[in-house]
Design a protein around this motif. Structure first.
Motif, PDB file in Angstrom:
ATOM      1  N   CYS A   1       2.486  -6.387  12.604  1.00 51.40           N
ATOM      2  CA  CYS A   1       1.412  -5.662  11.922  1.00 51.40           C
ATOM      3  C   CYS A   1       0.871  -4.637  12.912  1.00 51.40           C
ATOM      4  N   TYR A   2       0.964  -3.364  12.566  1.00 56.37           N
ATOM      5  CA  TYR A   2       0.441  -2.288  13.410  1.00 56.37           C
ATOM      6  C   TYR A   2      -1.007  -2.024  13.009  1.00 56.37           C
ATOM      7  N   PHE A   3      -1.860  -1.713  13.988  1.00 56.22           N
ATOM      8  CA  PHE A   3      -3.244  -1.387  13.671  1.00 56.22           C
ATOM      9  C   PHE A   3      -3.784  -0.356  14.658  1.00 56.22           C
TER      10      PHE A   3
ATOM     11  N   ALA B   1       0.815  -1.215   0.000  1.00 60.00           N
ATOM     12  CA  ALA B   1       0.000   0.000   0.000  1.00 60.00           C
ATOM     13  C   ALA B   1       0.845   1.259   0.000  1.00 60.00           C
ATOM     14  N   GLY B   2       2.112   1.142   0.330  1.00 57.12           N
ATOM     15  CA  GLY B   2       2.962   2.329   0.356  1.00 57.12           C
ATOM     16  C   GLY B   2       4.323   2.028   0.917  1.00 57.12           C
ATOM     17  N   ARG B   3       4.984   3.101   1.372  1.00 54.67           N
ATOM     18  CA  ARG B   3       6.316   2.998   1.992  1.00 54.67           C
ATOM     19  C   ARG B   3       6.366   3.980   3.143  1.00 54.67           C
ATOM     20  N   ASN B   4       7.164   3.647   4.153  1.00 51.63           N
ATOM     21  CA  ASN B   4       7.334   4.610   5.240  1.00 51.63           C
ATOM     22  C   ASN B   4       8.407   5.625   4.863  1.00 51.63           C
ATOM     23  N   LYS B   5       8.680   6.563   5.757  1.00 47.35           N
ATOM     24  CA  LYS B   5       9.618   7.643   5.433  1.00 47.35           C
ATOM     25  C   LYS B   5      11.041   7.148   5.189  1.00 47.35           C
ATOM     26  N   ASP B   6      11.358   5.905   5.657  1.00 49.67           N
ATOM     27  CA  ASP B   6      12.676   5.323   5.421  1.00 49.67           C
ATOM     28  C   ASP B   6      12.713   4.475   4.148  1.00 49.67           C
ATOM     29  N   GLY B   7      11.592   4.449   3.415  1.00 51.80           N
ATOM     30  CA  GLY B   7      11.535   3.696   2.172  1.00 51.80           C
ATOM     31  C   GLY B   7      11.171   2.231   2.334  1.00 51.80           C
ATOM     32  N   ILE B   8      10.838   1.794   3.544  1.00 53.94           N
ATOM     33  CA  ILE B   8      10.461   0.404   3.789  1.00 53.94           C
ATOM     34  C   ILE B   8       9.053   0.174   3.237  1.00 53.94           C
ATOM     35  N   PRO B   9       8.838  -0.847   2.403  1.00 56.69           N
ATOM     36  CA  PRO B   9       7.494  -1.125   1.891  1.00 56.69           C
ATOM     37  C   PRO B   9       6.538  -1.494   3.027  1.00 56.69           C
ATOM     38  N   LEU B  10       5.288  -1.026   2.932  1.00 53.07           N
ATOM     39  CA  LEU B  10       4.253  -1.341   3.911  1.00 53.07           C
ATOM     40  C   LEU B  10       3.150  -2.110   3.199  1.00 53.07           C
ATOM     41  N   TYR B  11       2.713  -3.210   3.810  1.00 51.46           N
ATOM     42  CA  TYR B  11       1.743  -4.104   3.187  1.00 51.46           C
ATOM     43  C   TYR B  11       0.438  -4.111   3.981  1.00 51.46           C
ATOM     44  N   VAL B  12      -0.656  -4.491   3.299  1.00 49.69           N
ATOM     45  CA  VAL B  12      -1.976  -4.514   3.921  1.00 49.69           C
ATOM     46  C   VAL B  12      -2.144  -5.778   4.754  1.00 49.69           C
ATOM     47  N   GLY B  13      -2.492  -5.572   6.017  1.00 51.17           N
ATOM     48  CA  GLY B  13      -2.769  -6.682   6.923  1.00 51.17           C
ATOM     49  C   GLY B  13      -4.156  -6.542   7.516  1.00 51.17           C
ATOM     50  N   ARG B  14      -4.612  -7.597   8.183  1.00 52.24           N
ATOM     51  CA  ARG B  14      -5.900  -7.564   8.876  1.00 52.24           C
ATOM     52  C   ARG B  14      -5.726  -8.257  10.214  1.00 52.24           C
ATOM     53  N   VAL B  15      -6.299  -7.622  11.238  1.00 49.06           N
ATOM     54  CA  VAL B  15      -6.253  -8.140  12.597  1.00 49.06           C
ATOM     55  C   VAL B  15      -7.689  -8.233  13.100  1.00 49.06           C
ATOM     56  N   PHE B  16      -7.992  -9.276  13.860  1.00 45.96           N
ATOM     57  CA  PHE B  16      -9.281  -9.369  14.543  1.00 45.96           C
ATOM     58  C   PHE B  16      -9.034  -8.999  15.998  1.00 45.96           C
ATOM     59  N   HIS B  17      -9.698  -7.937  16.451  1.00 48.43           N
ATOM     60  CA  HIS B  17      -9.464  -7.442  17.804  1.00 48.43           C
ATOM     61  C   HIS B  17     -10.793  -7.025  18.428  1.00 48.43           C
ATOM     62  N   GLU B  18     -11.122  -7.623  19.542  1.00 46.20           N
ATOM     63  CA  GLU B  18     -12.342  -7.302  20.290  1.00 46.20           C
ATOM     64  C   GLU B  18     -13.581  -7.273  19.390  1.00 46.20           C
ATOM     65  N   GLY B  19     -13.726  -8.306  18.575  1.00 49.15           N
ATOM     66  CA  GLY B  19     -14.909  -8.469  17.749  1.00 49.15           C
ATOM     67  C   GLY B  19     -14.946  -7.648  16.470  1.00 49.15           C
ATOM     68  N   THR B  20     -13.846  -7.007  16.107  1.00 46.00           N
ATOM     69  CA  THR B  20     -13.805  -6.155  14.927  1.00 46.00           C
ATOM     70  C   THR B  20     -12.636  -6.543  14.029  1.00 46.00           C
TER      71      THR B  20
ATOM     72  N   ILE C   1      -9.867  -5.204  11.595  1.00 50.33           N
ATOM     73  CA  ILE C   1      -9.196  -3.911  11.490  1.00 50.33           C
ATOM     74  C   ILE C   1      -8.063  -3.999  10.467  1.00 50.33           C
ATOM     75  N   VAL C   2      -8.020  -3.026   9.550  1.00 50.03           N
ATOM     76  CA  VAL C   2      -6.917  -2.948   8.591  1.00 50.03           C
ATOM     77  C   VAL C   2      -5.673  -2.476   9.329  1.00 50.03           C
ATOM     78  N   GLY C   3      -4.574  -3.140   9.056  1.00 51.20           N
ATOM     79  CA  GLY C   3      -3.308  -2.751   9.662  1.00 51.20           C
ATOM     80  C   GLY C   3      -2.224  -2.665   8.609  1.00 51.20           C
ATOM     81  N   MET C   4      -1.029  -2.276   9.057  1.00 50.51           N
ATOM     82  CA  MET C   4       0.100  -2.222   8.134  1.00 50.51           C
ATOM     83  C   MET C   4       1.173  -3.196   8.607  1.00 50.51           C
ATOM     84  N   ILE C   5       1.567  -4.063   7.679  1.00 49.16           N
ATOM     85  CA  ILE C   5       2.631  -5.026   7.944  1.00 49.16           C
ATOM     86  C   ILE C   5       3.938  -4.353   7.595  1.00 49.16           C
ATOM     87  N   ASN C   6       4.826  -4.297   8.574  1.00 45.20           N
ATOM     88  CA  ASN C   6       6.141  -3.708   8.366  1.00 45.20           C
ATOM     89  C   ASN C   6       7.166  -4.835   8.450  1.00 45.20           C
ATOM     90  N   PRO C   7       7.760  -5.235   7.315  1.00 42.87           N
ATOM     91  CA  PRO C   7       8.696  -6.350   7.336  1.00 42.87           C
ATOM     92  C   PRO C   7       9.962  -6.078   8.147  1.00 42.87           C
TER      93      PRO C   7
END
Length: 155
Positions: free
Chosen positions: A128-130, A96-115, A117-123
């Motif tokens: 995966c941050y959400f 989906a993009g890159r962070n300010k250091d040029g690291i590619p960011l990928y689309v992730g999904r997390v299930f948290h408290e019944g929801t 949530i789209v997150g970002m996978i940082n290799p």
């Protein structure tokens, strides 16, 4: 390269009619649909969690949840969610993009408290941050969005 399998649609275009091919990942605790998006924030193009009824998108950054009103929606439905962990970038993963250091960011999904949530996978950080209730949370295990054209055994 799988970029021809999907496209990003500006939120200004979606104001009148939400794209029928938008990638829905589930619903929030109120039953509102949640979609995959991306947006610029702090010089980073990053995955975001879009709830059209709210007219904003949510993203994790610097330990907090942030809101943006300009974003893009991921469209075309040639994808599946594949279990992953540890920042692994699966073949066919949607970047989906890159962070300010040029690291590619990928689309992730997390299930948290019944929801869902789209997150970002940082290799680089191996997680995966959400965004959730004003905070940036971290998941070691998550699902990665990948092209249907790659074969995975999904439980």
């Amino acid at each position: 390269m799988v970029q021809h399998l999907y496209r990003w649609v500006d939120s200004s275009i979606t104001d009148e009619k939400f794209p029928s091919t938008a990638i829905q990942i589930g619903a929030d605790s109120h039953g509102h649909p949640i979609y995959v998006g991306r947006a610029y924030f702090n010089n980073t193009l990053t995955p975001v969690h879009v709830v059209p009824e709210h007219k904003i998108a949510y993203l994790p950054n610097d330990g907090k949840e942030h809101c943006v009103d300009k974003y893009q929606i991921l469209c075309l439905n040639h994808f599946k969610w594949v279990p992953s962990e540890g920042g692994v970038v699966l073949p066919g993963a949607v970047q989906a993009g890159r962070n300010k250091d040029g690291i590619p960011l990928y689309v992730g999904r997390v299930f948290h408290e019944g929801t869902s949530i789209v997150g970002m996978i940082n290799p680089k950080t191996l997680v995966c941050y959400f965004p959730y209730q004003g905070k940036q949370l971290v998941a070691q295990s998550y699902q990665a969005l990948v092209s249907h054209f790659y074969e995975y055994e999904v439980e």
